[in-house]
Design an enzyme around this catalytic site. Structure first.
Site, short mmCIF file in Angstrom:
data_model
loop_
_atom_site.label_atom_id
_atom_site.label_comp_id
_atom_site.label_asym_id
_atom_site.label_seq_id
_atom_site.Cartn_x
_atom_site.Cartn_y
_atom_site.Cartn_z
N GLY A 152 -2.23 -1.95 -7.09
CA GLY A 152 -3.29 -1.41 -7.95
C GLY A 152 -2.70 -0.82 -9.22
NE ARG A 183 0.10 -10.57 5.55
CZ ARG A 183 -0.57 -9.43 5.43
NH1 ARG A 183 0.07 -8.29 5.37
NH2 ARG A 183 -1.88 -9.42 5.38
CG ASP A 216 2.98 2.28 0.34
OD1 ASP A 216 2.15 1.45 -0.10
OD2 ASP A 216 2.67 3.22 1.09
CB THR A 243 0.43 4.82 -6.03
OG1 THR A 243 -0.89 5.08 -5.55
CG2 THR A 243 1.37 5.83 -5.40
CG ASP A 269 -3.35 6.25 -3.70
OD1 ASP A 269 -4.36 6.50 -4.37
OD2 ASP A 269 -3.15 5.16 -3.14
CG ASP A 297 0.38 7.08 -0.96
OD1 ASP A 297 0.88 6.50 -1.94
OD2 ASP A 297 -0.42 6.52 -0.18
NE ARG A 343 -2.39 3.84 -0.15
CZ ARG A 343 -1.27 3.21 0.13
NH1 ARG A 343 -1.30 1.94 0.46
NH2 ARG A 343 -0.11 3.83 0.07
O1 F6P Z 1 -3.69 2.77 -4.12
C1 F6P Z 1 -4.49 3.01 -5.23
C2 F6P Z 1 -5.94 2.87 -4.87
O2 F6P Z 1 -6.71 3.17 -6.01
C3 F6P Z 1 -6.39 3.71 -3.66
O3 F6P Z 1 -6.59 5.06 -3.99
C4 F6P Z 1 -7.64 2.97 -3.26
O4 F6P Z 1 -7.91 3.17 -1.89
C5 F6P Z 1 -7.29 1.54 -3.53
O5 F6P Z 1 -6.23 1.54 -4.48
C6 F6P Z 1 -8.42 0.72 -4.07
O6 F6P Z 1 -7.99 -0.59 -4.20
P1 F6P Z 1 -8.80 -1.73 -4.95
O7 F6P Z 1 -8.37 -1.71 -6.39
O8 F6P Z 1 -8.37 -2.99 -4.28
O9 F6P Z 1 -10.26 -1.45 -4.81
#
Ligand code: F6P
Length: 359
Positions: free
Chosen positions: A10, A78, A115, A137, A139, A141, A183
């Site tokens: 992301g 994958r 990660d 990220t 997040d 994390d 997350r």
């Molecule tokens: O890891 C970053 C993040 O924005 C998370 O906080 C969220 O759960 C996820 O990506 C959302 O992903 P997507 O862009 O696939 O909707």
């Protein structure tokens, strides 16, 4: 030297700062630089590989997103492929990636990602590719690093949203439940919730009791505070329940958290009789111009990655350790993500000023 740079997973504000530092740091050492578009897709014929010169990175530090594009469905081990009958299968396309890497004459890759991407980087390094990982990220994390760029901007966006929601919550005497990303980690919820004056903060790290949440709303009511602000991390779970996911994970992608905010709002309305509304901040938190802190972090991570390349220290990731950038083993990302510690000082501060954490 021919160095390549890619961004995967992301997007996060600050990615362009990393790209700029990698490109300029490399060009200034007399190296050539290639940009691999759309994560590892550029090495699998799914996107292009482009030459990165000074013009390519001019004026991008303040821009959100990534000029190279990205995907969080780009695992070469994958790889999702659509068959003619409409079904998806996963293929291991790493051998093709490794041969394209060699054919392009790439001496080193700086791969920026969360990660998921860093685990892919680790596996590719085990197969002999010379890669340096850079964690990113919103997040915050990623294990092994104190901070990731993108987090500060996301928190800023969420805090500003909370500031705005206060006035409408107070005017209508409502409970506003704000769902934020993150997350399984509560960093965004805790940090923005505290800075934005939330009355209740629900974190994935602390399963919540809805009665405690409702009691807080009632207590405030009794004190003449007829509105409340609840921040719920998307990964927050009720004590006796489970995480809430959105329907329809894309092929090759992870299951998507989301929906706990609306559930909490409904439960509060039913139990307290208060009018409630829920809002999901969603991808707003990933967008926009990076804060000063994220720009600097991005530039520093990128420059540190180039230093690792210069010393041919591959198979590592760059990590912020206190005030220093370090090169650490990618083993860090094999374990659990970095969560909010239950004895963290920030959590303690939240409790001491009377924020309800649902426990
Ligand atoms: O890891 C970053 C993040 O924005 C998370 O906080 C969220 O759960 C996820 O990506 C959302 O992903 P997507 O862009 O696939 O909707």
């Amino acid at each position: 030297m021919r160095v390549a740079v890619s961004t995967g997973g992301g997007d996060a504000p600050g990615l362009n700062a990393v790209i700029r530092a990698v490109v300029l740091g490399s060009l200034n050492r007399g190296w050539e630089v290639l940009g691999i578009r759309r994560g590892f897709g550029g090495l699998l014929g799914d996107a292009r590989v482009v030459e990165m010169n000074r013009d390519a990175v001019r004026g991008i530090t303040h821009r959100g997103g990534t000029i190279l594009g990205t995907t969080n469905r780009g695992n070469p081990f994958r790889w999702p492929t659509l068959l003619t009958d409409g079904t998806w299968v996963e293929e291991d396309r790493s051998p093709e990636l490794i041969s394209t890497f060699g054919a392009l004459g790439i001496d080193a890759l700086v791969a920026v990602g969360g990660d998921g991407t860093l685990r892919i980087v680790r596996a590719l390094c085990e197969r002999g590719l010379p890669i340096v990982g850079v964690p990113k990220t919103i997040d915050n994390d990623v294990a092994g690093t104190d901070y990731t760029f993108g987090f500060d901007t996301a928190v800023q966006t969420a805090t500003e949203a909370l500031d705005k929601l206060h006035s409408t919550a107070e005017s209508h005497e409502r409970v506003m439940v704000v769902e934020v990303m993150g997350r399984t980690a509560g960093w965004i919820a805790l940090t923005a919730g505290l800075a934005g004056g939330a009355d209740v903060i629900l974190l994935p790290e602390i399963p919540f009791d809805i009665d405690k949440v409702c009691n807080k709303v009632r207590e405030r009511e009794a004190m003449g505070r007829h509105f409340s602000i609840v921040v719920a991390a998307e990964g927050a779970t009720p004590r006796d329940g489970e995480s809430v996911f959105q329907d329809g994970a894309a092929p090759g992608g992870d299951a998507r958290l989301g929906g706990i905010g609306a559930r909490v709002a409904d439960a509060i309305a039913v139990r307290t009789g208060k009018e409630t509304r829920s809002i999901t901040l969603g991808h707003l938190q990933r967008g926009g111009s990076p804060t000063t802190r994220d720009r600097l972090l991005g530039l520093r991570f990128g420059a540190a990655a180039v230093r690792a390349v210069a010393t041919k220290n591959f198979g590592v990731m760059i990590a912020l350790d206190g005030v220093d950038m370090k090169e650490i083993s990618l083993d860090a990302v094999e374990g659990e993500p970095r969560l909010v510690s239950l004895d963290s000082e920030t959590l303690l501060a939240a409790r001491e000023i009377g924020v309800t954490l649902g426990d």
